[in-house]
Enzyme design. Sequence first.
Site, PDB file in Angstrom:
ATOM      1  N   GLY A  31      10.643   0.072  -7.368  1.00 30.78           N
ATOM      2  CA  GLY A  31       9.751  -0.153  -8.510  1.00 30.78           C
ATOM      3  C   GLY A  31       8.671  -1.174  -8.231  1.00 30.78           C
ATOM      4  O   GLY A  31       8.405  -1.506  -7.071  1.00 30.78           O
ATOM      5  N   LEU A  33       5.552  -0.574  -8.732  1.00 33.12           N
ATOM      6  CA  LEU A  33       4.849   0.384  -7.874  1.00 33.12           C
ATOM      7  C   LEU A  33       3.409  -0.035  -7.587  1.00 33.12           C
ATOM      8  O   LEU A  33       2.733  -0.611  -8.427  1.00 33.12           O
ATOM      9  CB  LEU A  33       4.854   1.766  -8.533  1.00 33.12           C
ATOM     10  N   HIS A  37       3.368   2.954  -2.540  1.00 29.56           N
ATOM     11  CA  HIS A  37       4.409   3.855  -3.055  1.00 29.56           C
ATOM     12  C   HIS A  37       3.785   5.201  -3.447  1.00 29.56           C
ATOM     13  O   HIS A  37       4.339   6.259  -3.162  1.00 29.56           O
ATOM     14  CB  HIS A  37       5.055   3.270  -4.319  1.00 29.56           C
ATOM     15  N   SER A 187       2.564  -4.783  -1.230  1.00 29.26           N
ATOM     16  CA  SER A 187       3.995  -5.035  -1.374  1.00 29.26           C
ATOM     17  C   SER A 187       4.257  -5.450  -2.807  1.00 29.26           C
ATOM     18  O   SER A 187       3.420  -6.134  -3.423  1.00 29.26           O
ATOM     19  CB  SER A 187       4.407  -6.172  -0.426  1.00 29.26           C
TER      20      SER A 187
HETATM   21  P1  AMP Z   1      10.230  -0.745  -1.783  1.00 27.97           P
HETATM   22  O1  AMP Z   1       9.963  -0.419  -3.211  1.00 27.97           O
HETATM   23  O2  AMP Z   1       9.593  -2.001  -1.316  1.00 27.97           O
HETATM   24  O3  AMP Z   1      11.700  -0.625  -1.433  1.00 27.97           O
HETATM   25  O4  AMP Z   1       9.512   0.401  -0.951  1.00 27.97           O
HETATM   26  C1  AMP Z   1       9.764   1.760  -1.183  1.00 27.97           C
HETATM   27  C2  AMP Z   1       9.105   2.570  -0.098  1.00 27.97           C
HETATM   28  O5  AMP Z   1       7.689   2.325  -0.106  1.00 27.97           O
HETATM   29  C3  AMP Z   1       9.594   2.201   1.314  1.00 27.97           C
HETATM   30  O6  AMP Z   1       9.716   3.388   2.089  1.00 27.97           O
HETATM   31  C4  AMP Z   1       8.477   1.321   1.830  1.00 27.97           C
HETATM   32  O7  AMP Z   1       8.375   1.305   3.238  1.00 27.97           O
HETATM   33  C5  AMP Z   1       7.269   1.983   1.199  1.00 27.97           C
HETATM   34  N1  AMP Z   1       6.144   1.030   1.137  1.00 27.97           N
HETATM   35  C6  AMP Z   1       6.200  -0.256   0.701  1.00 27.97           C
HETATM   36  N2  AMP Z   1       4.998  -0.842   0.854  1.00 27.97           N
HETATM   37  C7  AMP Z   1       4.175   0.098   1.404  1.00 27.97           C
HETATM   38  C8  AMP Z   1       2.792   0.097   1.809  1.00 27.97           C
HETATM   39  N3  AMP Z   1       2.024  -0.984   1.685  1.00 27.97           N
HETATM   40  N4  AMP Z   1       2.285   1.227   2.332  1.00 27.97           N
HETATM   41  C9  AMP Z   1       3.067   2.347   2.462  1.00 27.97           C
HETATM   42  N5  AMP Z   1       4.362   2.398   2.100  1.00 27.97           N
HETATM   43  C10 AMP Z   1       4.912   1.293   1.580  1.00 27.97           C
END
Ligand code: AMP
Length: 284
Positions: A31, A33, A37, A187
Amino acid sequence: MIIFKKKKDLHNWLYGQKDKGKSIGFAPTMGALHEGHLYLLKSSKKENDITVTSIFVNPNQFNDPGDFKKYPVTIEKDILLLEQMDCDVLFLPAVNEIYPEGENKNEQYELGYLETILEGKFRPGHFQGVCQVMFRLLSIIQPHHLYMGQKDYQQCLVIKKLFQLTHFSCQLHICPTLREKEGLAMSSRNMRLSAEQKEKALAIYQNLLYLKKEFMQQPFSLLKEKAVTQLLNAGFTKVDYVEIMNANDLTPLNEWDKKTPLVALIAAFMDEIRLIDNMVLTSE
Ligand code: AMP
């Protein structure tokens, strides 16, 4: 968009869709987002009949309870974003739906070397938690295609290892890291940074570019030392690691042999907020 909170309902609904020959793409998230994402979901939408995402802040993958408590939650905004981009299904389970037997009695995975380095070393138990939640989500959804971000480089290798260990079959698509205009990797944790901290945090991206520019000229040990100093000078309070490794298996190297693909990886604290990023140094 259909929102499911119960795994049985989601599983049954998806079973019906698969029965009709529909392909299922899945991108799990925690989340808060952002565009990164959404890129995963857009990739899934291009290649699948049905795109599923999940929002679940997995307690088992936080080695620091403070980090878990402060993890940003923006569920209403997330649902709006998902609806705007026509995501088909959101799985939004409660903790006891994923861990009905409690959070602490879970399977352990033989991740070997991968768990002893980088995030594995600095966040003990983190990848066990990632595998525990991922295996559960994958078993419920059983997607044909899984979409994850290169932003979590080591996590992608861990998921490949999880596929081997559990004989799970599904195609993994690793999507590029989306960045803010100036280069900071998007992030969910960036929401916790002030404008000033965000500015300073750019140093991670700048140092990845520095390593990319210099890796053919200088021994890696020297480059890594310089990058650590530069990060601290830029305002990072602690650097967990700066590494240059074999991009295939994350084994260490001290200079380039002109053929091994390389990736540079950095983890550092901006006050209490821990940021990670990476960059592949060699062209394909
Ligand atoms: P998270 O919500 O941080 O657990 O991320 C969920 C998914 O989104 C994971 O596969 C991450 O690697 C991907 N993700 C997070 N940040 C980015 C970004 N800046 N660019 C592309 N994918 C991302």
